[in-house]
Design a protein around this motif. Structure first.
Motif, PDB file in Angstrom:
ATOM      1  N   SER A 132       2.929  10.184  -9.744  1.00  0.00           N
ATOM      2  CA  SER A 132       2.193  10.476 -10.978  1.00  0.00           C
ATOM      3  C   SER A 132       1.536  11.851 -10.895  1.00  0.00           C
ATOM      4  O   SER A 132       1.457  12.566 -11.904  1.00  0.00           O
ATOM      5  N   VAL A 133       1.098  12.262  -9.716  1.00  0.00           N
ATOM      6  CA  VAL A 133       0.551  13.606  -9.542  1.00  0.00           C
ATOM      7  C   VAL A 133       1.640  14.650  -9.779  1.00  0.00           C
ATOM      8  O   VAL A 133       1.397  15.677 -10.427  1.00  0.00           O
TER       9      VAL A 133
ATOM     10  N   ASP B 207       2.228   1.733  -3.482  1.00  0.00           N
ATOM     11  CA  ASP B 207       1.176   2.247  -4.357  1.00  0.00           C
ATOM     12  C   ASP B 207       0.924   3.726  -4.100  1.00  0.00           C
ATOM     13  O   ASP B 207       0.741   4.508  -5.043  1.00  0.00           O
ATOM     14  N   ALA B 208       0.932   4.136  -2.836  1.00  0.00           N
ATOM     15  CA  ALA B 208       0.719   5.550  -2.510  1.00  0.00           C
ATOM     16  C   ALA B 208       1.850   6.419  -3.040  1.00  0.00           C
ATOM     17  O   ALA B 208       1.606   7.508  -3.579  1.00  0.00           O
TER      18      ALA B 208
ATOM     19  N   SER C 283       0.835  -1.207   0.000  1.00  0.00           N
ATOM     20  CA  SER C 283       0.000   0.000   0.000  1.00  0.00           C
ATOM     21  C   SER C 283       0.867   1.254   0.000  1.00  0.00           C
ATOM     22  O   SER C 283       0.541   2.238  -0.662  1.00  0.00           O
TER      23      SER C 283
ATOM     24  N   SER D 125       1.487   6.704  -6.770  1.00  0.00           N
ATOM     25  CA  SER D 125       0.355   7.575  -7.070  1.00  0.00           C
ATOM     26  C   SER D 125       0.734   9.043  -6.890  1.00  0.00           C
ATOM     27  O   SER D 125       0.416   9.885  -7.737  1.00  0.00           O
ATOM     28  N   LEU D 126       1.424   9.357  -5.807  1.00  0.00           N
ATOM     29  CA  LEU D 126       1.872  10.733  -5.588  1.00  0.00           C
ATOM     30  C   LEU D 126       2.863  11.179  -6.662  1.00  0.00           C
ATOM     31  O   LEU D 126       2.843  12.332  -7.103  1.00  0.00           O
TER      32      LEU D 126
ATOM     33  N   GLN E 105       0.124  -4.333  -7.338  1.00  0.00           N
ATOM     34  CA  GLN E 105      -1.139  -4.918  -6.914  1.00  0.00           C
ATOM     35  C   GLN E 105      -1.180  -6.414  -7.201  1.00  0.00           C
ATOM     36  O   GLN E 105      -1.695  -7.195  -6.392  1.00  0.00           O
TER      37      GLN E 105
ATOM     38  N   ARG F 162       2.402   0.161 -10.760  1.00  0.00           N
ATOM     39  CA  ARG F 162       1.283   0.059  -9.818  1.00  0.00           C
ATOM     40  C   ARG F 162       0.507  -1.229 -10.031  1.00  0.00           C
ATOM     41  O   ARG F 162       0.097  -1.894  -9.074  1.00  0.00           O
ATOM     42  N   GLU F 163       0.289  -1.588 -11.285  1.00  0.00           N
ATOM     43  CA  GLU F 163      -0.425  -2.838 -11.571  1.00  0.00           C
ATOM     44  C   GLU F 163       0.384  -4.051 -11.114  1.00  0.00           C
ATOM     45  O   GLU F 163      -0.174  -4.995 -10.555  1.00  0.00           O
TER      46      GLU F 163
ATOM     47  N   PHE G 267       2.060   3.457 -14.213  1.00  0.00           N
ATOM     48  CA  PHE G 267       0.851   2.633 -14.252  1.00  0.00           C
ATOM     49  C   PHE G 267       1.215   1.153 -14.236  1.00  0.00           C
ATOM     50  O   PHE G 267       0.607   0.358 -13.506  1.00  0.00           O
TER      51      PHE G 267
END
Length: 98
Positions: free
Chosen positions: A18-19, A11-12, A8, A15-16, A90, A86-87, A83
């Motif tokens: 990518s922002v 992933d966070a 997790s 994600s950050l 997961q 991240r995949e 992406f």
């Protein structure tokens, strides 16, 4: 065994990141169209921070890609890579949880 909160966290972070890449793209457009100005100290500080975070990853991508006549697609390649990571993250977390 790696605990699931570790996945997790990964992933966070992705994600950050990518922002941050999206912020870099939008700011580069706004700077090139002179909507925002680097003479503003806040804008310059944000721009330098975003470049410091993204440039070490995007430079090798730019060097690898062929020239597209002034169009920089390295952010797209980087976002696709994020992406994918991240995949994969997961997928691995699901395999470990079974």
């Amino acid at each position: 065994m790696i605990p699931l909160p570790f996945f997790s966290l990964i992933d966070a972070v992705l994600s950050l990141y990518s922002v941050v890449v999206f912020i870099m793209v939008v700011m580069s457009w706004l700077l090139s169209f002179n909507v925002i100005n680097r003479h503003n100290q806040v804008v310059d500080a944000i721009w330098r921070t975003v470049l410091a975070l993204t440039e070490p990853v995007m430079r090798p991508i730019r060097n690898t890609l062929p020239s597209f006549g002034g169009i920089d697609i390295s952010p797209i390649v980087l976002l696709l890579g994020i992406f994918f990571l991240r995949e994969m993250n997961q997928w691995i977390a699901q395999r470990i949880a079974i």
